[in-house]
Design an enzyme around this catalytic site. Sequence first.
Site, short mmCIF file in Angstrom:
data_model
loop_
_atom_site.label_atom_id
_atom_site.label_comp_id
_atom_site.label_asym_id
_atom_site.label_seq_id
_atom_site.Cartn_x
_atom_site.Cartn_y
_atom_site.Cartn_z
N ASP A 193 0.85 -1.20 0.00
CA ASP A 193 0.00 0.00 0.00
C ASP A 193 0.88 1.25 0.00
OD1 ASP A 193 -2.03 1.85 0.45
OD2 ASP A 193 -2.26 1.35 2.57
N LYS A 218 0.48 3.76 -2.47
CA LYS A 218 -0.32 4.86 -3.05
C LYS A 218 0.53 5.78 -3.93
CE LYS A 218 -3.61 5.12 0.84
NZ LYS A 218 -2.92 4.34 1.88
N ASP A 236 2.62 10.41 -9.05
CA ASP A 236 3.79 11.16 -9.52
C ASP A 236 3.65 11.32 -11.03
OD1 ASP A 236 6.50 12.19 -9.72
OD2 ASP A 236 6.94 11.11 -7.86
N ARG A 262 -6.41 -2.34 13.63
CA ARG A 262 -6.42 -2.42 15.09
C ARG A 262 -7.35 -3.46 15.71
NH1 ARG A 262 -6.43 3.99 15.06
NH2 ARG A 262 -7.43 3.41 13.09
O1 C5P Z 1 -6.75 0.07 12.39
P1 C5P Z 1 -7.72 0.23 11.25
O2 C5P Z 1 -8.60 -0.98 11.03
O3 C5P Z 1 -8.49 1.52 11.33
O4 C5P Z 1 -6.75 0.32 9.97
C1 C5P Z 1 -7.23 0.60 8.69
C2 C5P Z 1 -6.11 0.58 7.69
O5 C5P Z 1 -6.64 0.99 6.45
C3 C5P Z 1 -4.93 1.50 7.99
O6 C5P Z 1 -3.76 0.89 7.45
C4 C5P Z 1 -5.28 2.75 7.21
O7 C5P Z 1 -4.15 3.47 6.83
C5 C5P Z 1 -5.96 2.14 5.98
N1 C5P Z 1 -6.85 3.04 5.27
C6 C5P Z 1 -7.93 3.66 5.85
N2 C5P Z 1 -8.74 4.49 5.10
C7 C5P Z 1 -8.47 4.69 3.80
C8 C5P Z 1 -7.39 4.07 3.20
C9 C5P Z 1 -6.59 3.25 3.97
O8 C5P Z 1 -8.20 3.44 7.02
N3 C5P Z 1 -9.26 5.46 3.09
#
Ligand code: C5P
Length: 232
Positions: free
Chosen positions: A62, A64, A67, A212
């Site tokens: 991931d 992203k 550029d 999490r």
């Molecule tokens: O801990 P949690 O379940 O909130 O983690 C969600 C993951 O998804 C993290 O790695 C976060 O950076 C990613 N993410 C997000 N929302 C987005 C894109 C990616 O929460 N729009």
Amino acid sequence: MAATTHKVIVALDYANLADAKSLVSKLNPDYCHLKVGKELFTATGPAFIEYLHSKHFKVFLDLKFHDIPTTVKKACEAASQLGVWMINVHASGGSIMLEAALEGINKSNQPPLLIAVTVLTSMNQKILEEIGVTIKLEDQVLHLAKLAEGSGLNGIVCSAKDLEFLKDQLHKSFLYVTPGIRMTGDDTNDQERTMTPIEAIKVGSSHLVIGRPITQSANPSETLEKIYLEIN
Ligand code: C5P
């Protein structure tokens, strides 16, 4: 590498190798894929991706990319050479950049899935206006999703809450990778719009990004298995 494509992608949001490896040792590649983002990849590099492959996990890298087209093409080519399962770019880079990304992955014998970020979920209408985008946020998400689809990408990252207005407007095999997943009673942390795993699958998510609720669980392997059984 496990042959199946799993619906759960565990987000390895760690800053160092030891913490990431400790969590990985508790997870079963028969139940999930893993997401490695900018923080962990910057700290650990391609060697950690090789380590995850040696443990039979598929990896969503991931990073992203966003550029100039040539740079994105070469970055996507380099990411594909790592043998990862999925990578992503920002749709707001435009169709020439998206097509360059596709060219980059297609230089590999086993191209990864290529998906696009539309509007980051951390953005709101006010922040969009700040950068000169004056249309409604939902319309901008749809606009960028269609741009990604039209450029030949495999899908998008979006909130499961957006699928209601998105799904009917994009082709049937388009992938929807959805973060913001929480079980009933979980701490929502900084996620504004959450859905449970089963709700997200029902509205059409192809893959659930879960951080999490698993990484900070008292028993990560049990929590993952519970989610796996609930949605399969
Ligand atoms: O801990 P949690 O379940 O909130 O983690 C969600 C993951 O998804 C993290 O790695 C976060 O950076 C990613 N993410 C997000 N929302 C987005 C894109 C990616 O929460 N729009």
